[in-house]
Design a protein around this motif. Structure first.
Motif, short mmCIF file in Angstrom:
data_model
loop_
_atom_site.label_atom_id
_atom_site.label_comp_id
_atom_site.label_asym_id
_atom_site.label_seq_id
_atom_site.Cartn_x
_atom_site.Cartn_y
_atom_site.Cartn_z
N ARG A 1 -35.55 -41.29 -85.04
CA ARG A 1 -34.36 -40.44 -85.09
C ARG A 1 -34.31 -39.45 -83.94
O ARG A 1 -33.84 -38.33 -84.08
CB ARG A 1 -34.31 -39.71 -86.45
CG ARG A 1 -34.26 -40.72 -87.59
CD ARG A 1 -33.79 -40.12 -88.85
NE ARG A 1 -32.41 -39.67 -88.74
CZ ARG A 1 -31.75 -39.11 -89.74
NH1 ARG A 1 -32.33 -38.93 -90.90
NH2 ARG A 1 -30.50 -38.72 -89.59
N ASP B 1 -30.83 -34.79 -91.47
CA ASP B 1 -30.03 -35.34 -90.37
C ASP B 1 -29.89 -34.36 -89.23
O ASP B 1 -29.42 -34.72 -88.14
CB ASP B 1 -28.63 -35.71 -90.88
CG ASP B 1 -28.70 -36.65 -92.07
OD1 ASP B 1 -29.51 -37.59 -92.02
OD2 ASP B 1 -27.96 -36.44 -93.05
N ASN C 1 -27.90 -42.55 -90.25
CA ASN C 1 -28.32 -43.61 -89.34
C ASN C 1 -28.20 -43.18 -87.89
O ASN C 1 -28.00 -44.00 -87.00
CB ASN C 1 -27.52 -44.88 -89.62
CG ASN C 1 -27.68 -45.31 -91.07
OD1 ASN C 1 -28.79 -45.30 -91.58
ND2 ASN C 1 -26.58 -45.63 -91.74
N PRO D 1 -29.46 -40.17 -84.68
CA PRO D 1 -30.55 -39.27 -84.29
C PRO D 1 -30.34 -37.88 -84.88
O PRO D 1 -29.21 -37.48 -85.18
CB PRO D 1 -30.45 -39.22 -82.76
CG PRO D 1 -29.69 -40.44 -82.36
CD PRO D 1 -28.75 -40.74 -83.50
#
Lengths: 367, 367, 367, 367
Positions: free
Chosen positions: C343, C301, C99, C101
């Protein structure tokens, strides 16, 4: 087959799944524990796809196959007794099987011309081979590479058969060529690239001819046996399995990786006879003899060896071919080991009959 | 092609090798250093097998290919310009290519019955697909698994085509079925297991129909392009390359490993359009959307998605199928990304014409 | 865990097996059917080796693991909630997690000299990176290749950290270097070749430092998660999983095969954050941007990108490095996609503080 | 090494590349043809990374290595003469090498307790083994699996050595344990997972102890020889290469694929002695004997066999262990083949001295 359902499965869902299963001719054994519900499915589960069962309900956590998916190829199908594939050849019947001498198959990658194939046949016969291999139709990575002489090569194989008395093994690539190939071949070969060409498997099986089924480049043992099952399922029991090297991450020094452990694994799973092809597996003639020795020690029933009268001029696969002289030496090298394991035929050396044939065939060339 | 000979190569041997090379239409550039002799071979070397050259002389240390072995499939062959494969369908012509919107192919693994295939066609059309996939002939690992309904399934595909206006993609497994398949299919599919079924490649190529060539389970990029070369060499330029997952050492969580990097690699090597099949690659419907997103971001020209009205009852490959509702949601999920990359067609939504067709087809069922 | 025993298992043998199982803290659920006996083993079965169970009795036909062998790494362990790995850096804390960037890690394969590493740090920082990667200790296939500058390189990394404010990621290869590495690194990297160096995993875990765990060249997803479990088991929850390409049969055009599908698979199995390294995976700088895009679309991620001020002179891994200018362009290319997926951090562009730092660092060089 | 530059390379660029190359101690042989410029690089090119050269200029089309990247491990380094690794043991010196009898290493996966390891040592010694294997530090996929008894197991190995007179082979996993391991082991083992743990290779090499270097799960032959080169480069010539199965796509029936062809390939590349470990390769005791036979026929210098007094209770790797009785039978099975190849030591049968040792050791237990 075992179906595991989670501990929150509603009783109706378990019931529903059981009913869905009743379309197959199986018996169910349910055991409802505190944490899991386990449904044992007993019967001819070879025909049930675990993935399809998995789909029946979101409460199904796992579907586990307990029985093997092949049936006719399984050792149990023949109560542990090995199959003997008996192949009539002009020189008499040759048997592939665990309790029989090693069968030696030799010859060039492709049939190039009459002199070449007949000469090779006579020489490998004299050195002790029982079958001649030679490609009429060649699967080649490049469309620009030599594709085999096709139908005309088949007639040359027929001549080589007549001249040498050897049985013929040659590959079929297309169902539309099958009749022609089957009319010449004593054993029809299905190549590695066609191991899962299921149409071809069915039609080749239906000819009733003995079939040499090469393992695909990255076929698992199970997929290979399932391919054999396609042939066996046509009612043709004469299948020989040929390991010819699998594809691995390392292709620098050998073209493929010869999976020798396939021999003991197959012995524990199937009754079918086994052939090893160290020529295609390694791709290098200098490794052929060593790998053939390993295969004999591991119990192979047969060997396929590439031999070319002049590898430097071979139209295909030269680097992996032994010369005829190299093959004669090879046969001497492996004979001792073959005898050590009691799998060397007594009368492999050229007989009087053969000498006769040689002289009459020589006439063909001089004529 | 470069031939390296050792520093002890006799001058006669170098001369002999040069002469042997003269049978090809090539120019030689010899450079004789103190330690090595290097012979550069310039010209149409695609047709020369390095292994055959290696065999010419024991003094040859290495034969190195500088040019790529494929020619018509190479980017250079079209001076860097991407091929556009234009396929006429009842709903109009659809173009596969780098400068065109994403083409979406959807449908079930196999054609099961008329209602099922027509309903699926209408629904995936309404959701934005341009082609219907559906197998009439199915390659299955087990002879006991459902093999497809064959010829009768082809006629159901024809009905679905008429009802929905979608183009049809279906697989041919045997050259003897080719005419039947080609009479119904707008694009003929060659499956992964048949990627190196060279007889099939040649004959499918010769039909002139657009061909969808799936990558073999363990085919290298080069082998795949060489397979395409077989088709292109028949004069048929309409080849689409479909990556559908390769076999790796890890098959626990996905059936195969989707090789997304094949996209940029192919872009640097060939002009042919690319399709990605995330359904077969992962084998799990829950991963399809994510992998489709990755494929779009990497620049695929097309996607093939398995959709089944009732995956739990699918006769084959249920676990990897989206439901029709799942597919509708999938299309909404990827639409944004497609637009972000400027590759989403404007008029993908169901048109008035389609509504008309839907009602007329419904009549078929009620009739 | 489910134990299947054959239908001829004597009742005493079933009893004996049950007793042997009692040494673990598990509950047994026996169900004795007509054909099979199924023993369900419920409890902390992660610690039981199925092969060991198999060995308990010759009547055991199969031992099937139902639960996953990893526990702390499993999604269930955190009730489905993703882990956030928060790493303090001079520029502030950076969070790796689903959750948050995208975190960008950039830098050269090896630290070559002060000017090179500090300059690279400042430039990648200016372009938007949050971490600097750079090897002090380098695992190299050849003992004759550059092995990294070792300890002195660590002090250069410390200088680059100070100058740029970036966090430092660097690899440890030997437990005896761990203290030195951990004193400089903000995240300690365990390289692909050491993924199953269990001594190293335990000791790195025990430092409490965040750990970047690269996937081994031919490690399965499960083996990778089990390696993470070694670290988690020390009480250190800060593990980031980095996919960097797996070894497949095809290494002609890319060094490894980037397994993008690892992203959705890991998401379904674990709560740990994911990094993708397209530079090592492809081995070619021209494919980095496309594969990074695919990774972003699949939900990574974090990205690790190799950047070198002068790849042609790089002491290691030049061909896969972007130039600094190439990296600036790369960041612009991916920014849009990062924003599309929500993101992309707002303040990635160089801040006033940074400008200040740049000028003060420039002074270092001119000094 | 050969550098191929395109036909549009400016003369200045060719000159520049040549100058860059002058930092190595090599001689250049340029040949400028009409289509290509070929630069031959002659000298100690093992130390040059082709990828680094590739990077020197965009006009470089290909960099081709002609020489092998390993030097001390190469057959040429010893002018084709095989290395003999002579290892002193209490029972006398044992030599590993091509012209020596097969060396048999036997013992359990892990050292479990004194009675177990001493009894196993005595029994395998009596059956003809010369070395005892047994793990003190165990690399295990799961942190929850038994990790070996560590230091205390080393002292049990020392007792077993004293009692049986066998040499000891045990694995080191961490450089910080090296002194302890080396003080007990006659041969220090580097496991498959640590084959590219370069810090460990260097430090183990520096002890001067004989080193058993297991091939990594997916290590190429070249990477394996480069790992050996790390050890040889420390001045330690006593390296034995152990093939223990590679990872392939099929892991259903055997844990790994034993690459028997590594034997002839290594023979053509290196002078180092070879060991084969059929136990770890197949993972199943029933295949061990067959694969050992294959290895002997292919020319292995040594065999490593897992033996456990009670496999069903083994703390690790039970299913692949022979029982002590199984090992006695195994030795009888392979003795004939060993003699056939002239590689069976005369005095392998229990000697008077040994009987004496057995009785005196028995006293330990009864004491």
């Amino acid at each position: 087959m075992i179906i595991v359902m989670g501990n929150k499965s509603p009783i109706e869902e378990i019931q529903r799944v059981s009913e869905e299963l009743s379309i197959w001719d199986v018996t169910l054994e349910k055991s409802i524990g505190k944490h899991k519900v386990v449904i044992g499915v007993v019967g001819d589960t070879e025909e049930i796809d675990p993935k399809q069962i998995q789909n029946l309900s979101p409460f199904i956590e796992q579907v586990l196959r307990v029985k093997k998916p092949f049936k006719r190829a399984s050792l149990e199908f023949r109560y542990g007794e090995p199959t003997e594939v008996v192949v009539p050849t002009p020189n008499g019947s040759i048997t592939f099987g665990q309790n029989h001498p090693l069968v030696i198959v030799a010859g060039p990658c492709s049939v190039e011309n009459e002199e070449m194939i007949v000469e090779t046949a006579l020489r490998v016969r004299a050195a002790g081979a029982q079958f001649l291999r030679g490609g009429a139709y060649k699967p080649r990575t490049s469309p620009y590479a030599f594709q085999g002489h096709g139908e005309s090569a088949l007639s040359l194989l027929a001549k080589a058969r007549l001249a040498s008395g050897l049985g013929i093994i040659t590959e079929v690539m297309d169902t539309s060529d099958l009749d022609k190939v089957a009319s010449v071949a004593d054993i029809v070969q299905i190549g590695a690239r066609n191991m899962q060409n299921f149409s071809l498997l069915k039609k080749v099986g239906a000819t009733g001819k003995p079939v040499l089924l090469k393992r695909g480049l990255s076929a698992t043992i199970e997929e290979w046996l399932m391919a054999a099952e396609y042939i066996l399922d046509t009612g043709n029991p004469n299948v020989i399995l040929c390991e010819r090297g699998i594809r691995s991450f390392d292709r620098q020094y050998t073209r493929n990786t010869l999976d020798i452990s396939a021999i003991p694994v197959l012995r524990s799973l199937t009754h079918l006879p086994i052939m090893i092809d160290p020529s295609h597996a390694t791709g290098k003639s200098e490794y052929v003899s060593t790998m053939a020795m390993a295969a004999i020690a591991a119990g192979t029933d047969s060997l396929m060896i590439e031999v070319h009268p002049n590898p430097a001029k071979a139209l295909s696969d030269g680097p992996q071919s032994l010369t005829v002289e190299g093959f004669e030496q090879f046969m001497q090298e492996i004979a001792g080991l073959g005898r050590f394991f009691g799998r060397w035929t007594q009368d492999r050396s050229p007989s009087a009959t053969l000498s006769l044939q040689v002289s009459s065939t020589t006439a063909i060339f001089s004529g």
